[in-house]
Design an enzyme around this catalytic site. Structure first.
Site: not given
Length: 692
Positions: A535-538, A540
């Site tokens: 899961h990439c927070p950059w 989203g």
């Protein structure tokens, strides 16, 4: 045989422990009787008893001929016959020959009468999984006349099915089902065999009941209105609770004391159970217009299922004494569980989740920050780097400056498009089990919207399981048109080879599905993602099977733009005259560009490395958790999905080419075992793995 929850009056505190009857105590009667028989055999040898039809002279002659002058020594067969002197003992020990001898000596009517402890021979055979004795009792004509398959003992009122459920005797379960045993029989406390199996954590037994016996294991209630899920959560059986949630148990059902499974799990301090229940409460289907809480999906071609998060209501729900699960955990001294539930409750009650605007912004995570940084660097590159002369002043555009401007600008803008696409698209969410019912009516076009046919995805069901053409014909008959009403049996989704193999960890209790291999539940998006990478927070969003290629292209384009912009900036900085005011801007731009470039390069290298090996970032970081990935003590990994560099890259570019099974084929499993054995024979690692 089965345990019982403590009964509590309204103004009394709930007791925290209950007397669980161990399955060893169930055989205590046989052990005591065997000891008594052994003592009796020592005092009075069987050869001297009146039942053997022998005289004392014959006995003495036999003793004299076989003894050594110090007394007669009974043969082993004689000792065995002395110990097993009843049909109940013969069934308990599985001695079929001795059982037949006893039935010849005695009348077959003993099979229909309880022993001294009040139990029947069939119950003892069921408890100890003595399938041969049980089959003989049920198939023999003379025995069948006296054996009541649903006979209840005088002590607990339980049947042979209840006793088989204590130890999860699947063979006995199939045998009793074939001979017509009733699964609806309850004991004195209202327990069915499903309740007993849940109390003892016999997950496989429950699954066989559901799939082979077609028996409901979720909605059955005891005298106190407690379901099987109540018992599994109270006893702390995580795999059993997973299976029951997957099969459709209602986690919000309250018993006679208004206690849900979460209340009982909090009382016992089962933190893994409370976490599972709270997460499952975060993804429930919305109630329909009539207020029904049934998990039924109202099919419509243009309507997607609406889910609701009921964690706050679920944790705050109070029992008959006015206490919620947090207060019950604190009362019993389970501070870790209480803290866990309090944190979940505060998270649900936060204003950031109540405010729709704030929730929409926070759901973007760091995506706006990343876009702002990229745009700021592009603006700084065009205004302070490209169109600047040696004095640091703005210079007119030339062919070279325009070229180097577009070399950076075009890849960056295209990369932002891939970033938007990666954020917006479905990463590979699996169809949740809440959208399915055991049987559902709908038009042909509506059902095909929910259950893709095999030919749409190369004969693969929504969970990645292979389906043949005959199954598609049963689900979608060729004669059906787009408007006719059909009934589809959804139990095919429950028939998973992973569950037959006992891989209960592949059950997702939140999505209520059997996850295919390489899939994982993403806690941020709260959905299971096929080929979950990370899961990439950059971005989203989760990076999975469908958007991993877009993520890789975004990294490649941005890395190209960063390398070119860094090179141009260094060139401009070397050509800049001493004392220019624009030098500080260029240095600052280089620092920002290099910082972002290091991060992007690290992600890019990690992605290229994992794609070439056909592994996900999650698998590379947690290879020791997955049994389909073999790893030796030196960290060397055997990946069964590795098909070579070219095939691995094509599988990422075209996600439809890679179909992940639910379980590995036997040939692949054998290769993994052979690889592990070969690595065990190697005492030292190869030269590439040795430390310098």
């Amino acid at each position: 045989m089965a345990p019982s929850l403590p009964v509590r009056k309204r103004n009394q505190k709930r007791k925290g422990s209950l007397g669980l009857v161990s399955d060893t105590s169930a055989a205590s009667a046989a052990s005591a009787a065997a000891a008594m028989a052994s003592a009796a055999a020592k005092k009075d040898p069987p050869c001297c008893s009146n039942e053997n039809n022998t005289t004392s002279a014959d006995c003495c002659d036999g003793a004299a001929s076989s003894g050594d002058g110090q007394g007669a020594v009974p043969a082993p067969e004689t000792k065995q016959a002395a110990l097993i002197d009843t049909t109940s003992k013969a069934c308990a020990y599985g001695d079929l020959d001795r059982l037949r001898e006893l039935l010849k000596e005695k009348d077959h009517s003993v099979l229909g009468t309880p022993d001294a402890e009040g139990y029947f021979p069939l119950q003892w055979a069921a408890l100890n999984n003595q399938a041969e004795c049980a089959k003989f009792l049920l198939s023999d004509k003379q025995c069948r006349k006296h054996v009541n398959i649903d006979a209840r003992d005088a002590t607990t009122g339980q049947t042979a099915l209840h006793w088989a459920a204590v130890r999860g005797c699947v063979q006995i379960l199939e045998l009793l089902h074939d001979f017509g045993a009733s699964f609806a029989v309850k004991d004195n406390k209202g327990y069915t065999c499903a309740h007993v199996a849940s109390q003892y954590g016999q997950t496989e037994f429950l699954y066989y009941m559901k799939m082979k016996c077609k028996t409901d294991v979720c909605e059955v209630l005891d005298n106190d209105l407690r379901s099987t899920l109540h018992w599994a959560c109270y006893q702390g059986h995580g795999d059993t609770a997973k299976l029951l949630l997957y099969l459709g148990s209602d986690l919000r059902h309250a018993d006679r004391e208004k206690c849900t499974p979460l209340h009982w799990a909090a009382i016992k301090g089962n933190g893994h159970i409370t976490h599972m229940l709270v997460q499952a409460a975060s993804l429930l289907l919305c109630e329909d217009g009539r207020g029904s809480a049934e998990r039924v999906f109202r099919l419509s071609p243009n309507r997607a299922p609406n889910f609701q998060d009921v964690r706050e209501e679920y944790i705050s729900q109070r029992d008959g004494t006015g206490m919620n699960s947090v207060e019950l955990a604190k009362q019993k001294g389970h501070l870790f569980v209480a803290g866990q539930l309090e944190r979940e409750l505060k998270k649900c009650q936060s204003w950031r989740r109540k405010n729709a605007i704030a929730k929409a912004i926070l759901d973007l995570e760091f995506l706006p920050v990343l876009v702002a940084v990229i745009v700021a660097l592009l603006v700084g590159y065009t205004r302070s780097i490209v169109f600047v002369d040696t004095n640091g002043d703005n210079a007119p555009a030339t062919a070279a400056s325009v070229f180097w401007c577009f070399v950076v600008l075009v890849p960056s803008v295209v990369g932002l498009g891939f970033l938007y696409r990666c954020w917006q698209m479905d990463p590979g969410f699996l169809l949740t089990g809440q959208t399915k019912a055991s049987k559902h009516n709908g038009t042909f076009s509506e059902m095909t919207e929910i259950i893709p046919k095999g030919d749409k995805k190369e004969g693969v069901s929504p969970n990645g399981e292979d389906r043949d053409s005959t199954e598609d014909e049963l689900l979608f008959p060729e004669s059906a048109n787009s408007t006719c009403e059909i009934t589809v049996d959804m139990d095919f989704d429950l028939d998973s080879p992973a569950l037959w193999a006992g891989n209960w960890n592949q059950i997702c209790p939140t999505c209520r599905i059997v996850k295919p291999l390489r899939a994982k539940h993403d806690s941020v998006t709260n959905r299971c993602v096929e080929h979950f990478d990370h899961h990439c927070p950059w971005v989203g969003n989760a990076i999975g099977k469908e958007n991993r290629w877009h993520f890789l292209v975004f990294l490649l384009l941005e890395m190209w733009a960063l390398l070119v912009s860094i090179s141009v900036s260094i060139y401009k900085l070397t050509k800049l005259k001493h004392g220019s005011q624009n030098a500080g801007y260029i240095v600052g731009f280089l620092v920002m560009d290099c910082s972002l470039g290091i991060s992007v390069l690290t992600l890019l290298m990690a992605q290229i490395n994992s794609i070439v090996k056909n592994m996900t970032t999650n698998e590379m970081a947690n290879a020791h958790r997955y049994n389909y990935i073999a790893m030796d003590s030196y960290g060397r990994v055997f990946n069964p999905f590795d098909k070579g560099c070219n095939e691995n890259c094509l599988e990422v570019m075209y996600p439809s080419k890679g179909v992940t099974p639910v379980v590995l084929e036997e040939e692949v499993q054998q290769k993994i075992r052979e690889w592990i054995m070969d690595k065990k024979d190697i005492m030292r690692p190869p030269q590439a793995f040795r430390r310098a």
